[in-house]
Design an enzyme around this catalytic site. Structure first.
Site, PDB file in Angstrom:
ATOM      1  N   ASN A   9       0.867  -1.175   0.000  1.00 51.73           N
ATOM      2  CA  ASN A   9       0.000   0.000   0.000  1.00 51.73           C
ATOM      3  C   ASN A   9       0.907   1.229   0.000  1.00 51.73           C
ATOM      4  O   ASN A   9       1.474   1.579   1.026  1.00 51.73           O
ATOM      5  CB  ASN A   9      -0.887  -0.039   1.256  1.00 51.73           C
ATOM      6  CG  ASN A   9      -1.699   1.228   1.431  1.00 51.73           C
ATOM      7  OD1 ASN A   9      -1.787   2.065   0.520  1.00 51.73           O
ATOM      8  ND2 ASN A   9      -2.314   1.381   2.595  1.00 51.73           N
ATOM      9  N   TRP A  10       1.023   1.839  -1.161  1.00 58.80           N
ATOM     10  CA  TRP A  10       1.972   2.955  -1.289  1.00 58.80           C
ATOM     11  C   TRP A  10       1.435   4.245  -0.698  1.00 58.80           C
ATOM     12  O   TRP A  10       2.151   5.230  -0.591  1.00 58.80           O
ATOM     13  CB  TRP A  10       2.328   3.171  -2.773  1.00 58.80           C
ATOM     14  CG  TRP A  10       3.072   2.036  -3.395  1.00 58.80           C
ATOM     15  CD1 TRP A  10       3.327   0.800  -2.843  1.00 58.80           C
ATOM     16  CD2 TRP A  10       3.668   2.011  -4.695  1.00 58.80           C
ATOM     17  NE1 TRP A  10       4.030   0.026  -3.720  1.00 58.80           N
ATOM     18  CE2 TRP A  10       4.256   0.743  -4.873  1.00 58.80           C
ATOM     19  CE3 TRP A  10       3.749   2.944  -5.734  1.00 58.80           C
ATOM     20  CZ2 TRP A  10       4.928   0.386  -6.036  1.00 58.80           C
ATOM     21  CZ3 TRP A  10       4.408   2.585  -6.898  1.00 58.80           C
ATOM     22  CH2 TRP A  10       4.997   1.325  -7.038  1.00 58.80           C
ATOM     23  N   LYS A  11       0.159   4.258  -0.377  1.00 60.88           N
ATOM     24  CA  LYS A  11      -0.488   5.453   0.183  1.00 60.88           C
ATOM     25  C   LYS A  11      -0.243   6.663  -0.725  1.00 60.88           C
ATOM     26  O   LYS A  11      -0.113   6.493  -1.939  1.00 60.88           O
ATOM     27  CB  LYS A  11      -0.025   5.697   1.621  1.00 60.88           C
ATOM     28  CG  LYS A  11      -0.174   4.435   2.475  1.00 60.88           C
ATOM     29  CD  LYS A  11      -0.014   4.658   3.945  1.00 60.88           C
ATOM     30  CE  LYS A  11      -0.186   3.328   4.670  1.00 60.88           C
ATOM     31  NZ  LYS A  11      -0.111   3.446   6.108  1.00 60.88           N
ATOM     32  N   HIS A  94      -9.585   1.412   4.677  1.00 62.98           N
ATOM     33  CA  HIS A  94      -8.329   1.584   5.410  1.00 62.98           C
ATOM     34  C   HIS A  94      -8.550   2.550   6.577  1.00 62.98           C
ATOM     35  O   HIS A  94      -9.321   3.492   6.462  1.00 62.98           O
ATOM     36  CB  HIS A  94      -7.241   2.120   4.464  1.00 62.98           C
ATOM     37  CG  HIS A  94      -5.883   2.074   5.085  1.00 62.98           C
ATOM     38  ND1 HIS A  94      -5.451   3.024   5.974  1.00 62.98           N
ATOM     39  CD2 HIS A  94      -4.882   1.166   4.980  1.00 62.98           C
ATOM     40  CE1 HIS A  94      -4.232   2.702   6.371  1.00 62.98           C
ATOM     41  NE2 HIS A  94      -3.855   1.582   5.786  1.00 62.98           N
ATOM     42  N   GLU A  96      -6.897   4.906   7.681  1.00 59.24           N
ATOM     43  CA  GLU A  96      -6.640   6.327   7.382  1.00 59.24           C
ATOM     44  C   GLU A  96      -7.855   6.952   6.704  1.00 59.24           C
ATOM     45  O   GLU A  96      -8.149   8.138   6.907  1.00 59.24           O
ATOM     46  CB  GLU A  96      -5.377   6.457   6.514  1.00 59.24           C
ATOM     47  CG  GLU A  96      -4.120   6.231   7.351  1.00 59.24           C
ATOM     48  CD  GLU A  96      -2.944   5.639   6.587  1.00 59.24           C
ATOM     49  OE1 GLU A  96      -2.952   5.671   5.343  1.00 59.24           O
ATOM     50  OE2 GLU A  96      -2.020   5.125   7.247  1.00 59.24           O
ATOM     51  N   GLU A 164      -5.565  -4.774  10.562  1.00 61.55           N
ATOM     52  CA  GLU A 164      -4.526  -3.780  10.828  1.00 61.55           C
ATOM     53  C   GLU A 164      -4.856  -3.005  12.097  1.00 61.55           C
ATOM     54  O   GLU A 164      -5.672  -2.074  12.065  1.00 61.55           O
ATOM     55  CB  GLU A 164      -4.446  -2.783   9.665  1.00 61.55           C
ATOM     56  CG  GLU A 164      -4.161  -3.420   8.327  1.00 61.55           C
ATOM     57  CD  GLU A 164      -3.573  -2.412   7.347  1.00 61.55           C
ATOM     58  OE1 GLU A 164      -2.448  -2.634   6.888  1.00 61.55           O
ATOM     59  OE2 GLU A 164      -4.234  -1.387   7.069  1.00 61.55           O
ATOM     60  N   GLY A 170       2.212   2.510  10.674  1.00 58.48           N
ATOM     61  CA  GLY A 170       3.158   3.606  10.500  1.00 58.48           C
ATOM     62  C   GLY A 170       3.847   4.035  11.778  1.00 58.48           C
ATOM     63  O   GLY A 170       4.481   5.079  11.831  1.00 58.48           O
ATOM     64  N   SER A 210       3.153  -1.832  10.343  1.00 57.63           N
ATOM     65  CA  SER A 210       4.602  -1.847  10.577  1.00 57.63           C
ATOM     66  C   SER A 210       5.281  -3.172  10.222  1.00 57.63           C
ATOM     67  O   SER A 210       6.217  -3.599  10.902  1.00 57.63           O
ATOM     68  CB  SER A 210       4.928  -1.440  12.025  1.00 57.63           C
ATOM     69  OG  SER A 210       4.544  -0.097  12.257  1.00 57.63           O
ATOM     70  N   GLY A 231       2.799  -1.127   4.293  1.00 60.93           N
ATOM     71  CA  GLY A 231       2.805   0.295   3.947  1.00 60.93           C
ATOM     72  C   GLY A 231       4.220   0.775   3.670  1.00 60.93           C
ATOM     73  O   GLY A 231       4.794   0.530   2.605  1.00 60.93           O
ATOM     74  N   GLY A 232       4.803   1.435   4.660  1.00 55.04           N
ATOM     75  CA  GLY A 232       6.125   2.060   4.517  1.00 55.04           C
ATOM     76  C   GLY A 232       7.167   1.180   3.838  1.00 55.04           C
ATOM     77  O   GLY A 232       7.880   1.634   2.933  1.00 55.04           O
TER      78      GLY A 232
END
Ligand code: PGA
Length: 254
Positions: A9-11, A94, A96, A164, A170, A210, A231-232
């Site tokens: 997930n590159w956001k 998600h 976010e 999640e 994150g 994470s 993600g990251g």
């Protein structure tokens, strides 16, 4: 049984050029790794060029969101029909989006229904907040989220769930493999209650929050965990490749 899935997930990261560069940096290595489904979810504007770059490749494409209407006066939104042209997967609900864009269970439900109707596989995200976790509300929260998101949905064949915990996204603070495995087993029970044992056994449920090359093995070793939403670490080619290859090594041993 269940094919492991690792989705990046590159956001809201990468310009079109950067997205192409990132895909170029991992494509060949990812192709070599068998027995894991690999999905990248770049921002909307990069979907078409990345799709072109991935043509003929086993790496699949996912969107990070969609709107539930097919078309019309919804300035700035992207419809399931537009996504279906480009993607096999879509991340829905998600945390976010729930937090910053006020997506309620009802909105998430409409998006799930719309994605399924358009033949896009939802990666449906659920998870408890830090406060809910500390109050030991994890189970009731995820149960409620599953029921709300799937209200009225008759068949969930193919659908993927990503558990999640919000406090792990994150933050560098992941759940332990055991905690995540336990909650995911519980989510699977919920699916069994709603759709029967067979469907629950087939459904892929991922962990997210994470995940990195340093802790991926801990999650992949859990039999209930079928992969990860990353993600990251998915923004670094080497990290993502490493996570996918650990998933392949560990899951193919079982
Ligand atoms: P993270 O994000 O790996 O950066 O914690 C995961 C996610 O939000 O899907």
């Amino acid at each position: 049984m269940r094919t492991p899935l690792i989705a990046g997930n590159w956001k809201m990261n990468t310009t079109v050029d950067e997205a192409l560069e990132l895909v170029r940096a991992m494509k060949d290595e990812l192709e070599k790794i068998a027995e894991v489904e690999k999905v990248v979810c770049p921002p909307f504007v990069s979907l078409a060029p990345v799709k072109e770059l991935l043509s003929g490749s086993a790496i699949k494409l996912g969107a990070q969101n969609l709107f539930f209407a097919e078309k019309g006066a919804y300035t700035g939104e992207i419809s399931p029909l537009m996504v279906a042209d480009l993607c096999e997967y879509v991340i829905i609900g998600h945390s976010e989006r729930r937090q910053y864009f006020h997506e309620t269970g009802d909105v998430v439900n409409k998006k799930i229904v719309a994605a399924l109707q358009a033949d896009i596989i939802p990666i449906m995200c659920i998870g408890e907040s830090l406060e809910e976790n500390e109050r030991e509300k994890t189970k009731s929260v995820v149960s409620e989220q599953v029921r709300a998101a799937l209200a009225g949905v008759k068949s969930v064949s193919g659908l993927v769930i990503a558990y999640e915990p919000v406090w792990a996204i994150g933050t560098g603070k992941s759940a332990t493999g055991e905690q995540a495995g336990e909650t995911i087993a519980f989510i699977r029970h919920n699916i069994a209650d709603l759709y029967g044992e067979g469907t629950a056994r087939e459904m892929r449920i991922l962990y997210g929050g994470s995940v990195s090359s340093a802790n991926a093995a801990e999650f992949m070793q859990q039999p209930e965990i079928d992969g990860a939403l990353v993600g990251g670490a998915s923004l670094k080619a080497g990290e993502f490749i490493n996570i996918v290859s650990q998933a392949s090594a560990i899951k193919s041993r079982k």
